[in-house]
Design a protein around this motif. Sequence first.
Motif, short mmCIF file in Angstrom:
data_model
loop_
_atom_site.label_atom_id
_atom_site.label_comp_id
_atom_site.label_asym_id
_atom_site.label_seq_id
_atom_site.Cartn_x
_atom_site.Cartn_y
_atom_site.Cartn_z
N ARG A 77 29.28 12.58 -19.90
CA ARG A 77 28.67 11.49 -19.12
C ARG A 77 28.31 10.30 -20.01
N ARG A 78 27.74 10.57 -21.17
CA ARG A 78 27.38 9.49 -22.08
C ARG A 78 28.62 8.72 -22.52
N THR A 122 30.01 7.58 -12.11
CA THR A 122 29.25 8.07 -13.27
C THR A 122 28.54 9.38 -12.98
N GLU A 150 31.81 2.41 -12.42
CA GLU A 150 30.37 2.72 -12.33
C GLU A 150 30.06 3.72 -11.22
N LYS A 175 29.90 6.54 -19.74
CA LYS A 175 29.05 5.34 -19.62
C LYS A 175 29.35 4.35 -20.75
#
Length: 156
Positions: free
Chosen positions: A83-84, A46, A43, A87
């Motif tokens: 990035r998506r 990110t 996390e 995640k």
Amino acid sequence: MSVNDIIEKQDEIKSHSYDFILWPEGWGKFKLRYEWKSHKLEESTTNNIPDQSGIYTLLIQPGIAGHPACSYLMYVGRTKSLRRRFKDYLKKEKLSSGRPKIIRLLNKYSGYLWFCYITIEIENLQNTEEELIAAYVPPCNDQIPARIHKVIGAFK
């Protein structure tokens, strides 16, 4: 150690087994050079991942004795948003109905996974991904090119 202990340990070890294909011919065919960036799949990293299209790889890096090159390239993928996708991999519950090989990686190697990427224009994503899969032949990709799959499967 009892026989049952040995059998149990053997079953555990087998659950961490992957077939790797080291194919210098495939490596030599890939001529483009890229500057890859890598971040541990956690996390806190990110915001370091760009919201751009690109190619990414998932690596297992055990960090044994601080060896700089101890990595296992497990998967090559493409995405319109790095990035998506990063995640998405952090949200294992969202992936639970997805690809079993990826879920297995996320569950078994949490803490050892790295997300390596390059940014690529959308129109070049598919071709670049296919070429990298043909060069690396990663064990968690199902879409190995037919010409390679035919050779691999010929003697199984």
